[in-house]
Each structure stands twice: as C-alpha cells, then as structure tokens.
Design a protein around this motif. Structure first.
Motif, PDB file in Angstrom:
ATOM      1  N   GLU A   1      -0.933   4.467  -1.173  1.00 36.83           N
ATOM      2  CA  GLU A   1      -1.806   5.051  -0.162  1.00 36.83           C
ATOM      3  C   GLU A   1      -0.983   5.792   0.889  1.00 36.83           C
ATOM      4  O   GLU A   1      -1.338   6.898   1.321  1.00 36.83           O
TER       5      GLU A   1
ATOM      6  N   ARG B   1       0.823  -1.216   0.000  1.00 36.91           N
ATOM      7  CA  ARG B   1       0.000   0.000   0.000  1.00 36.91           C
ATOM      8  C   ARG B   1       0.855   1.263   0.000  1.00 36.91           C
ATOM      9  O   ARG B   1       0.522   2.275   0.627  1.00 36.91           O
TER      10      ARG B   1
ATOM     11  N   GLU C   1      -9.534   4.899  -5.203  1.00 38.92           N
ATOM     12  CA  GLU C   1      -8.731   4.370  -4.111  1.00 38.92           C
ATOM     13  C   GLU C   1      -7.335   3.981  -4.619  1.00 38.92           C
ATOM     14  O   GLU C   1      -7.187   3.313  -5.629  1.00 38.92           O
TER      15      GLU C   1
END
Length: 578
Positions: free
Chosen positions: A61, A58, A132
């Motif tokens: 993110e 991730r 996202e």
C-alpha cells in the motif's frame, strides 16, 4: 531580373527564418517534457525502490501511494503540455497517428479495451482503482499505457541513464543478499525471512529483479567500452547472486530466458559468444560465493526447506554443493580453449570467423543447445515438479455418453484433480492443484471461471483487477480457493496471462500479447544498429517468462512500461535519422 532574384532570396530567407522559429517553438515543449520525465525517472529509479516507511507492514500500500503521488502530478503536467502543443499545432496529432508503430497501436488497443472492460464490469467500484493492496485496476492500467507513450516521445534513453538505474538496483540487491544471510543494515518492522530488502516478500522482490537484473547482464554482453564492461560485470555478479539466494524459484525462469536469448543473439559475433560464456561463469561464481558466505562466521542462511529439516531447494543445492563449482571449471576450460584456438588462427576480427559463427551449422548448434535447456527445464517442471496430475489407478465408471465425470483425490476429499471424458475415452489433463504453492488450483479455477462467462464478458472480462471480486462469488470455485489458501484472499491467478484474460477478456489479452510480442520482435531486429534496444528486448522477455508464474504489481510492471517507452523512443529516433 536582379530585383526579382533579390525578392525571391528575401522570401526564401523569411521562410527559412520562420521555419527555424517554428522548430524552436516546437523544441521548447520537447525540452520541458524531457526535463520533467528525467526528474520523474530519477525518482522512480533511485528513490522509489528504497521508500519503505513503516517497514514491511502494508508495504504494498505504501509503495502504491508513493507511485500515485509522484506519477499523477507528472501525468497531469505532461498532458497539459501535450494539449498546449496540439492547440498550437493542430496537425501534429494527425501526423503522430500516421507515424504510430504496430507496438503503439497494440498499446492504444489495450488502452481502449481496459476502458471498455471497466464500462462492462459489474464491479466498477473495485475495477476503477483495483483490489486493495494491489491497485492494478483501470486507473493503473491507463497510467501505465500513458507512461509508455510519454516516454516514447519525450524521453531519450542513453547508457548514462541506464547506469543510474542499475546503480540504484544494485543497492537493492546487495540489501537482499545481506538479508538472506541474516544481516539487516536497515531495520524493517515486521521483519521475517520471507521479506527481503526494501521491496517486500520474495515474489515482489523477484518481480522487480526480473526487469532490472537482465538489463545489466545484457549491457555486459554487448558493451564495447571498457568502463561500461567493468561496471556491468560487477552489476551482473551482484544481480545473479541476489537472484540465486533470494528464495523464489521463479527466478530460474528469468535465468533460462536471458541465457537462451543471449545465446541465440551471440551466433553472429565471436566476441559476444565470449561474453555469453563469461556470464555463465559469473552465474556459477555467484553460486559459489553464496556457498562461501555460508561458511563465514556471523552469516547464516535463513531461508530454504533444509533449514527446517526438509529436502533441499534449488537455492540450497546451488549454494551448498559442488555442482556449480564443476560447471565453473568446465566453462573456464571451454572458454580458454576457444580463445586459444581463435588466437592461434589469427582470425578473431576477420570476416572468416564471423562467417564461421553466422553459418547455418553454427545456428543449428545454438538452437539445439537452447532446445535442450528448455526441454530439460520443462521436463523437470512437469515430471519432477508435478505440474500435471496423473492418476493411473483411477477407476472410471461413467456410462452416460457425452458427459464428463469428475475424479477426486482420496487424500483431499472433494478436491477436483482430473476430468475424464468418455466421449473419446481420453483423459483431459488439469494442472496439479498443489503444484507451485497452490498455483495449480489458481490456474484451474481461473480457466473454469472464464469458461463460465457470457460472450460479452469473455470478450472484455469482468473488469480490471476484479479477479477476486468475481471468482469468490462463484461458490464451487470459492470453496476450492478457501480450502487451498485459507484466509488469504487470492487477487490474481499467479499467471499474468490468465489474470489478464479473466480481468479484461480475450481482447485485453490479445492486445497485451500483441504489445509485448511486437516490441520484442521489432527491438531485437533493430538492436544491431541501436544496441540499447537489446536491453529492452531481453528485459521484456525475462519479465514475461517470470510472470508465467507471477503477477502484475506496482514494483515491476511500471518499470516495464517505462523501459518499453524508452525503447520505442530509441527505435523512433533511429528511424528518423535514417
């Protein structure tokens, strides 16, 4: 009479003191803004690229959260500062609007278009923050434009700031080079050959590299100070070495754009022509260093088709053959011949050699060289890379005039590859669906998705970063994307222009292109008086060339807007001095 003169002098003195006081008050806000943005710049240049807690899991993110948590407070403080300045000086806003450049107006137009695109979107929840893992939605786009305006007003770029940025970038590139040869000084969770340095996969690495690598190359090309030249030369070597071995072939679009533009800019000055040839030699030397690394014990190249028994990639050909060695020898011979000839004539610093370089013949030669480079590149892309699909054996049987028939490839039943239009007995070409790791499919689907929009959404798009939200609701397009990419959800067209067109419509693309093109043209023209503008112009072109096959992302696009804001500030400063 004397009394009247004294009164006049006293009045003039009071007026001048008042003006000085106003200038001081005006300067305090500017100084505070410069301090805040300087600290922010240091965080973005020196800390942000290395921030990767949790490794590669991730990482997109995590990078976004860092950017958001650092940028939003800075924007809030800066907007309060601007508001306070406007309250004290209400006429300043009108004055600023009168002095806005064409690039400023395009940026302002893009800002307003993004807002309208969000208001017209059917996917406002996703359009606000973005998809996202990408987060390039309305908030991010508006943030980028605000950063551009704030840096153009409150930050003043200098060679010192540029070298701080490049020093941090060089560390990122060195880590990438070591990772490619199976050395990992920093242990990153989720480590595979596809991930590199502290930036994520090779596409994200290459996006960051496309902005920062050309900066040092351009600094080397124009720098006059010896210490700047040594620093920029070392940086250029590391940056080009990293660009060759990192694995993404989109890097060669950047190399082509940078070398072509610097060659065109080198026509007027023999010294800059020397620097251009030196940069070419540094590139060849970087490739041969990659070859040397392959032979060193303990180092193992871990990326490329040949590693798995396939045909060699460009990376492997450049770092495992004699091609660049012969190129290096040839470049060195040409370089020495030119320098010996100029020295023998004794005209290196004279107007005669400047005229020789600046005449029409010299320009034509350089333009021809650039055109040959571009033609070779595009022919390789189209013919050898198979950019377009051509089915010479296809049999068409349509009899209904005015209708377009779909052709299918038997190797992949149901996959649309080409259209045949029997109205004019001509074939309408589509991008090859399997070209560029599936980019052909993404581009075809993006074009068809835009064509199906109503007029309102053709003008303002489906919403910032709503590519996936819209396109996966179209059954036929979704089926083709799933067949090509499987469970991976495509969130952009892997082409910045097509992504902007679908997300923010024709107006969004128009204003964004105007912003980029106007900055490129204006900075290139003004750079003769303010050489740092060469850095902004060349990096802008390199980023644009790279994103022809790539996308906006939080590790590259913010840097571009910051760099352009710095360039606009330099442009405005030079204009004010004049």
């Amino acid at each position: 009479m004397v009394i009247q003169e004294l009164k006049t002098e006293k009045y003039a003195g009071d007026k001048s003191v008042k003006a000085v006081s106003n200038n001081k008050n005006k300067g305090y806000g500017k100084i505070i803004g410069q301090i805040i943005l300087s600290l922010y710049f240091l965080m973005m240049a020196a800390v942000y690229p290395y921030y990767a807690p949790g490794g590669y899991l991730r990482i997109g993110e995590v990078k976004y959260v860092f950017f958001r948590n650092v940028t939003f407070p800075v924007l809030a403080v800066m907007l309060i500062l601007v508001l306070g300045t406007l309250i004290r000086r209400p006429g300043l806003l009108t004055e600023y609007y009168r002095r806005m450049s064409v690039t400023d107006w395009f940026a302002y137009g893009y800002f307003m278009t993004v807002v309208l695109s969000y208001l017209c979107s059917s996917y406002q929840e996703e359009a606000l923050w973005g998809a996202e893992g990408w987060h390039m939605g309305t908030v991010m786009q508006l943030t980028l434009v605000l950063l551009y305006f704030l840096f153009s007003v409150y930050f003043r770029c200098s060679a010192g700031w540029l070298m701080v940025w490049l020093t941090a970038a060089a560390g990122v590139f060195l880590l990438g080079i070591l990772n490619r040869y199976s050395i990992y000084p920093i242990v990153m969770e989720g480590q595979t050959p596809v991930f590199i340095s502290t930036l994520g996969n090779i596409n994200w690495f290459c996006g960051y590299w496309s902005v920062t690598a050309p900066m040092g190359m351009t600094l080397y090309w124009y720098s006059e100070k010896r210490w700047q030249k040594i620093f920029a030369g070392f940086y250029s070597f590391v940056a080009m070495f990293a660009g060759v071995v990192q694995g993404s072939e989109s890097a060669y679009l950047v190399f082509g754009a940078v070398f072509a533009m610097l060659l065109l800019l080198s026509v007027r000055t023999i010294r800059r022509l020397y620097r251009w040839i030196e940069l070419c030699m540094i590139f060849a030397a970087g490739c041969q260093t990659g070859r040397l690394f392959r032979c060193l014990p303990g180092l193992q190249m871990n990326y490329g088709s040949a590693v798995n028994g396939g045909s060699p990639t460009v990376l492997e050909r450049l770092t495992d053959t004699n091609i660049t060695l012969w190129a290096l020898c040839l470049l060195l011979a040409v370089y020495l011949m030119i320098r010996l000839w100029v020295c023998k004539k004794g005209i290196e610093d004279s107007d005669k050699v400047r005229n020789l370089c600046a005449n029409r013949f010299g320009r034509i030669i350089c333009v021809m060289i650039v055109m040959v480079i571009l033609c070779v590149g595009f022919s390789g892309l189209i013919v050898r890379g198979g950019l377009f699909y051509q089915n010479e054996d296809a049999v068409t049987s349509g009899q209904d005039s005015g209708q377009a028939l779909q052709l299918y490839d038997d190797r992949d039943s149901g996959q649309v590859l080409q259209l045949y239009d029997d109205r004019n007995d001509s074939q309408v070409m589509l991008f090859r669906e399997d070209w560029g790791n599936g980019r052909g499919t993404a581009w075809n689907c993006s074009i068809e998705a835009y064509q199906e929009l109503d007029m309102l959404h053709k003008m303002f798009g489906v919403g910032p970063d709503c590519f996936a939200a819209y396109i996966y609701q179209q059954p036929s397009l979704a089926a083709r994307l799933v067949r090509r990419f499987g469970t991976e959800r495509l969130t952009n067209a892997h082409n910045e222009g097509l992504s902007i067109l679908l997300n923010t419509g024709a107006f969004g693309l128009l204003f964004y292109m105007g912003f980029v093109i106007s900055a490129l043209v204006r900075y290139s023209k003004k750079a003769g008086k303010q050489p740092l503008l060469y850095v902004c112009a060349v990096s802008l072109l390199a980023y644009t060339a790279h994103n022809m096959v790539s996308f906006q992302q939080v590790l590259s696009t913010p840097y571009l807007f910051i760099l352009l804001g710095m360039g606009e500030g330099l442009f405005r400063e030079d204009k004010e001095k004049a």
